[in-house]
Every structure is written in C-alpha cells, then in structure tokens.
Scaffold this active site. Structure first.
Site, PDB file in Angstrom:
ATOM      1  N   ASP A 103      -4.972  31.203 -14.049  1.00  0.00           N
ATOM      2  CA  ASP A 103      -4.093  30.124 -14.507  1.00  0.00           C
ATOM      3  C   ASP A 103      -4.035  28.999 -13.472  1.00  0.00           C
ATOM      4  OD1 ASP A 103      -3.470  31.615 -16.772  1.00  0.00           O
ATOM      5  OD2 ASP A 103      -1.744  32.566 -15.810  1.00  0.00           O
TER       6      ASP A 103
ATOM      7  N   ASP B 227      -0.546  39.070 -15.307  1.00  0.00           N
ATOM      8  CA  ASP B 227       0.071  38.022 -14.489  1.00  0.00           C
ATOM      9  C   ASP B 227       0.867  38.685 -13.378  1.00  0.00           C
ATOM     10  OD1 ASP B 227      -0.900  35.893 -16.073  1.00  0.00           O
ATOM     11  OD2 ASP B 227       0.750  36.155 -17.486  1.00  0.00           O
TER      12      ASP B 227
END
Length: 204
Positions: free
Chosen positions: A185, A151
């Site tokens: 995401d 991320d």
C-alpha cells in the site's frame, strides 16, 4: 531509467512486502498488536476487500461477498497487467526517470497485494485465535483467488476528541492515522503521490 533497474526496484519492494506479510501471518494471531512506539504499532488485520476494508458487494448489492471478492481479484490482475504494459512502454519510449520510478512503485504494490488475494487462501490456514501455519496439511483457509490481504502497519499519531466546530466529526473521538496498511500500500501511495506532486517532471 532502464527496465533492468525498474525490475530490480520492483523485486526489492515485493521481497520486503512478502517477507513482512509471511512473518506477520506466522507469528501473530488476528488482531494481535505489538506497540513499538506510542505513534507506531504492528497490528495484524486482514483485508477482504478494497481500501479500508470496503467490499465491492457494498456497492453492487446483488452479488455475494465471494463473487465480489473474485471479481475484485480478477480486476486487480487485469489492472496490474495494464500497469506493467505502461511501465514497459514508458521505458521503451525513454520516459522520465520520475515516471518510471512512480509506475514501478505502483506496479510492485499492486502485484504484492495480488499475491495475497490469489494465493494466501491456499498457503495459510486461519489466523483467528491462532498463529497461522504455512502450507497446512488440512488445507488453507479458503480457495484460490479468495485470499485476504495482510495489513500490519499502524500509525496512531494523534488521538483525542475533535473540537465541536469541525463539521460532521466535531465532538467525536478521532485517531489520526486510523487505517492499517502494508508495504505494498505504501508503494502504491508513494507512486501515486509522485505522479501528482511531480507531474511536470514525470510527463515532460
């Protein structure tokens, strides 16, 4: 929307997702931060579990973290196969363009994170206190199916102490938006958002 166009959309999202992750892994050490704007930062974190770092073992306490990680990865694989089947079936039944786009986004995002979970443990060495190497000679940081999701996108749009009248969080320091996420995401969230807010157009 044809299956060919849906596949092209999926490939584009996967490329952007994986290129951004490989760049972060090979140029940032863990927790390293680059401030683009006050409200947008690149922060390298690795997610070993589900959304916001939640682990399956947090709920199923009788299994180890590694077993929980393996179960989560296998579940993701089964889920993405199901989503792929949904996509192909929708196209064959001439479903709405809205539905096809939404399912394509969800499929691409799920597959993007699965690639991390399945392969990154053997493709890269550790990012702790160093910049990771792609295909290291001494092997990766973990085994197949035990990789961590990369991320990097952080949007701390607002920071401050919340008013005392707000239940549970009043008087506490709060950051909006706190979670760090990735392109995959975003694709999943947008796809789900389309299904929720354009429900009638999607399932006409």
């Amino acid at each position: 929307m044809s299956l060919k166009k849906a596949t092209l959309l999926i490939i584009v999202i996967l490329l952007i997702d994986q290129i951004s992750k490989v760049y972060i892994k090979t140029n940032f050490s863990l927790t390293e931060r680059a401030i683009v704007f006050d409200w947008f930062q690149i922060v390298f974190v690795e997610n070993d579990g589900m959304a916001w770092g939640t682990k399956l073992s947090d709920f199923v306490t009788f299994i180890s973290d590694r077993t929980a990680k393996l179960c989560l990865t296998l579940f993701r694989i089964v889920a993405v196969v199901g989503i792929g089947y949904w996509l192909v079936t929708s196209v064959k039944k001439n479903a709405s363009k809205t539905l096809t786009i939404a399912v394509s986004l969800i499929f691409a995002g799920a597959l993007g994170n699965i690639i991390d979970s399945v392969f990154y443990g053997v493709l890269f060495d550790s990012s702790s206190n160093q910049v990771a190497t792609f295909l290291p000679q001494d092997g990766g940081y973990d085994s197949l199916f035990h990789g961590k999701v990369v991320d990097m996108l952080h949007f701390p749009i607002w920071k401050g102490v919340l008013p005392n009248w707000i239940p549970f969080y009043g008087g506490k320091y709060f950051t909006f938006f706190e979670p760090v996420f990735n392109i995959a995401d975003m694709a999943i969230s947008i796809g789900i958002g389309i299904l929720i807010f354009f429900n009638k157009k999607a399932f006409n």
